[in-house]
Scaffold this active site. Structure first.
Site, mmCIF file in Angstrom:
data_model
loop_
_atom_site.group_PDB
_atom_site.id
_atom_site.type_symbol
_atom_site.label_atom_id
_atom_site.label_comp_id
_atom_site.label_asym_id
_atom_site.label_seq_id
_atom_site.Cartn_x
_atom_site.Cartn_y
_atom_site.Cartn_z
ATOM 1 N N LYS A 1 4.669 -5.426 -8.370
ATOM 2 C CA LYS A 1 5.926 -4.683 -8.287
ATOM 3 C C LYS A 1 6.948 -5.200 -9.308
ATOM 4 C CE LYS A 1 4.874 -1.772 -5.006
ATOM 5 N NZ LYS A 1 4.840 -0.326 -5.273
ATOM 6 N N VAL B 1 -4.797 7.053 -8.566
ATOM 7 C CA VAL B 1 -3.907 6.657 -9.669
ATOM 8 C C VAL B 1 -4.540 5.644 -10.623
ATOM 9 C CG1 VAL B 1 -1.754 7.189 -8.463
ATOM 10 C CG2 VAL B 1 -2.730 4.869 -8.276
ATOM 11 N N THR C 1 3.739 -0.661 6.802
ATOM 12 C CA THR C 1 4.434 -1.767 7.477
ATOM 13 C C THR C 1 4.121 -1.836 8.973
ATOM 14 O OG1 THR C 1 6.330 -0.286 7.614
ATOM 15 C CG2 THR C 1 6.377 -1.957 5.877
ATOM 16 N N TYR D 1 1.012 -8.541 -4.613
ATOM 17 C CA TYR D 1 1.916 -7.401 -4.410
ATOM 18 C C TYR D 1 3.224 -7.607 -5.180
ATOM 19 C CZ TYR D 1 4.584 -3.782 -1.946
ATOM 20 O OH TYR D 1 5.346 -2.682 -1.645
ATOM 21 N N ASN E 1 4.698 6.812 -6.818
ATOM 22 C CA ASN E 1 4.951 6.278 -5.470
ATOM 23 C C ASN E 1 3.741 5.586 -4.843
ATOM 24 O OD1 ASN E 1 6.171 6.371 -2.580
ATOM 25 N ND2 ASN E 1 4.282 7.571 -2.448
ATOM 26 N N THR F 1 6.614 2.903 7.764
ATOM 27 C CA THR F 1 5.491 3.781 7.388
ATOM 28 C C THR F 1 4.216 3.061 7.826
ATOM 29 O OG1 THR F 1 5.124 2.754 5.226
ATOM 30 C CG2 THR F 1 6.712 4.567 5.289
HETATM 31 P P1 NAP Z 1 1.925 4.524 2.794
HETATM 32 O O1 NAP Z 1 2.422 5.311 3.964
HETATM 33 O O2 NAP Z 1 0.754 3.628 2.964
HETATM 34 O O3 NAP Z 1 1.679 5.561 1.594
HETATM 35 C C1 NAP Z 1 1.080 5.190 0.384
HETATM 36 C C2 NAP Z 1 0.124 6.288 -0.032
HETATM 37 O O4 NAP Z 1 -0.499 5.932 -1.294
HETATM 38 C C3 NAP Z 1 -1.021 6.447 0.983
HETATM 39 O O5 NAP Z 1 -1.328 7.802 1.202
HETATM 40 C C4 NAP Z 1 -2.138 5.697 0.282
HETATM 41 O O6 NAP Z 1 -3.442 5.989 0.759
HETATM 42 C C5 NAP Z 1 -1.909 6.160 -1.137
HETATM 43 N N1 NAP Z 1 -2.745 5.453 -2.096
HETATM 44 C C6 NAP Z 1 -3.310 4.217 -1.992
HETATM 45 N N2 NAP Z 1 -4.094 3.957 -3.053
HETATM 46 C C7 NAP Z 1 -4.020 5.056 -3.856
HETATM 47 C C8 NAP Z 1 -4.629 5.403 -5.083
HETATM 48 N N3 NAP Z 1 -5.481 4.578 -5.704
HETATM 49 N N4 NAP Z 1 -4.332 6.597 -5.625
HETATM 50 C C9 NAP Z 1 -3.484 7.456 -4.993
HETATM 51 N N5 NAP Z 1 -2.915 7.195 -3.814
HETATM 52 C C10 NAP Z 1 -3.171 6.014 -3.245
HETATM 53 O O7 NAP Z 1 3.096 3.578 2.245
HETATM 54 P P2 NAP Z 1 4.629 3.868 1.868
HETATM 55 O O8 NAP Z 1 5.445 2.920 2.644
HETATM 56 O O9 NAP Z 1 4.944 5.314 1.900
HETATM 57 O O10 NAP Z 1 4.611 3.335 0.359
HETATM 58 C C11 NAP Z 1 5.042 4.111 -0.755
HETATM 59 C C12 NAP Z 1 5.466 3.170 -1.870
HETATM 60 O O11 NAP Z 1 6.596 2.384 -1.455
HETATM 61 C C13 NAP Z 1 4.396 2.155 -2.281
HETATM 62 O O12 NAP Z 1 4.391 2.000 -3.678
HETATM 63 C C14 NAP Z 1 4.869 0.871 -1.613
HETATM 64 O O13 NAP Z 1 4.386 -0.282 -2.261
HETATM 65 C C15 NAP Z 1 6.366 1.022 -1.719
HETATM 66 N N6 NAP Z 1 7.137 0.226 -0.770
HETATM 67 C C16 NAP Z 1 6.973 0.368 0.564
HETATM 68 C C17 NAP Z 1 7.749 -0.388 1.432
HETATM 69 C C18 NAP Z 1 7.648 -0.238 2.922
HETATM 70 O O14 NAP Z 1 8.310 -1.014 3.623
HETATM 71 N N7 NAP Z 1 6.899 0.690 3.458
HETATM 72 C C19 NAP Z 1 8.674 -1.283 0.926
HETATM 73 C C20 NAP Z 1 8.809 -1.421 -0.451
HETATM 74 C C21 NAP Z 1 8.039 -0.649 -1.301
HETATM 75 P P3 NAP Z 1 -4.145 4.907 1.777
HETATM 76 O O15 NAP Z 1 -3.374 4.964 3.048
HETATM 77 O O16 NAP Z 1 -5.549 5.361 1.875
HETATM 78 O O17 NAP Z 1 -4.021 3.544 1.105
#
Ligand code: NAP
Length: 247
Positions: free
Chosen positions: A158, A64, A192, A154, A90, A189
């Site tokens: 956000k 991205v 976390t 972070y 996302n 996920t």
């Molecule tokens: P996740 O399981 O780590 O998924 C995030 C995905 O984005 C991973 O496949 C990651 O790859 C990929 N990614 C990282 N850098 C990237 C790049 N440069 N280009 C394209 N893809 C990339 O986390 P998730 O919990 O599903 O998070 C999804 C979204 O929700 C994020 O924006 C996160 O900040 C937000 N969020 C999450 C939580 C939570 O509690 N989990 C809470 C609030 C907000 P890698 O694993 O290689 O980095």
């Protein structure tokens, strides 16, 4: 009848976690889905799973932070499926460090992925959504984008997503392009995993009025609403999915 019948969606960070849950849910609701990520093997597995279970999905490599790769991902949607109706920004990464512990390189990396990555996605999608006569952009922020936290870079990244969302809503509403942000709390996920070790889990359960840790599907269902025409009068809004943490 699916809630996204006839729609074409592009989801970044779609190889696992919330992005993969959204890709599966959107496909099951009738959307054709392009999912992009830097994790190619995992992304191709999600693509195959969707296609083997009656859906229609394509995986593309999408870092991205690259404008060229965003343009290519949007072109993939248009070339394969004829248009783009829905974009879910996302992809994101977490860094749990305070101001003094954060290096300039770490700061830049977090802003590049979490903030610039969303800006580039919005920028790439607008022209084709305009051609389609409108669209829905859903930007995944966080509750850390609503209030201060100990994760400096972070939270800052956000918070930017929150106002980029509102600026996009204001500028492109007249063209039928909606833009909303989603603010998840603690979602189970890979992101976390460390936060939710045994003492961490107790800590977060205690801080969450609903006394639950959410699944990726809990967020995906909210994103589905914003992506669909059910939310046709909703733009520039913040959907908080946090079990009551910020309440
Ligand atoms: P996740 O399981 O780590 O998924 C995030 C995905 O984005 C991973 O496949 C990651 O790859 C990929 N990614 C990282 N850098 C990237 C790049 N440069 N280009 C394209 N893809 C990339 O986390 P998730 O919990 O599903 O998070 C999804 C979204 O929700 C994020 O924006 C996160 O900040 C937000 N969020 C999450 C939580 C939570 O509690 N989990 C809470 C609030 C907000 P890698 O694993 O290689 O980095």
């Amino acid at each position: 009848m699916g809630r996204l019948d006839g729609k074409v969606a592009l989801i970044s960070g779609g190889s696992k976690g919330q992005g993969a849950a959204e890709a599966r849910l959107f496909a099951s609701e009738g959307a054709k889905v392009v999912l992009g990520d830097i994790l190619d093997d995992e992304g191709k597995k999600v693509e195959a799973e969707i296609n083997e279970t009656g859906g229609d999905a394509r995986y593309v490599h999408l870092d991205v932070t690259s404008e060229e790769q965003w343009d290519a991902a949007v072109s993939e949607a248009v070339d394969s499926y004829g248009k783009l109706d829905i974009l879910v920004n996302n992809a994101g990464v977490l860094l749990r460090k305070g101001v003094e512990e954060t290096s300039v390189e770490e700061w830049d990396r977090i802003q590049d992925i979490n903030s610039k990555g969303v800006f580039l996605g919005v920028k790439a999608a607008i022209p084709v959504m305009r051609e389609a006569g409108g669209g829905s952009i859903v930007n995944i922020s966080s509750i850390a984008g609503l209030k201060g936290s100990t994760s400096t870079a972070y939270s800052s990244s956000k918070g930017l997503v929150r106002l980029l969302t509102k600026s996009t809503a204001v500028q492109y509403g007249p063209e039928g392009i909606r833009c909303n942000s989603v603010h998840p709390g603690i979602i189970e996920t890979d992101m976390t995993e460390e936060m939710l070790d045994a003492p961490g889990r107790e800590h977060w359960l205690g801080r969450t009025p609903l006394r639950m840790i959410a699944t990726a599907q809990d967020v995906a269902l909210g994103v589905l609403y914003l992506a669909s025409d059910e939310s046709r009068y909703v733009t520039g809004s913040e959907l908080v999915i946090d079990g009551g943490i910020t309440a």
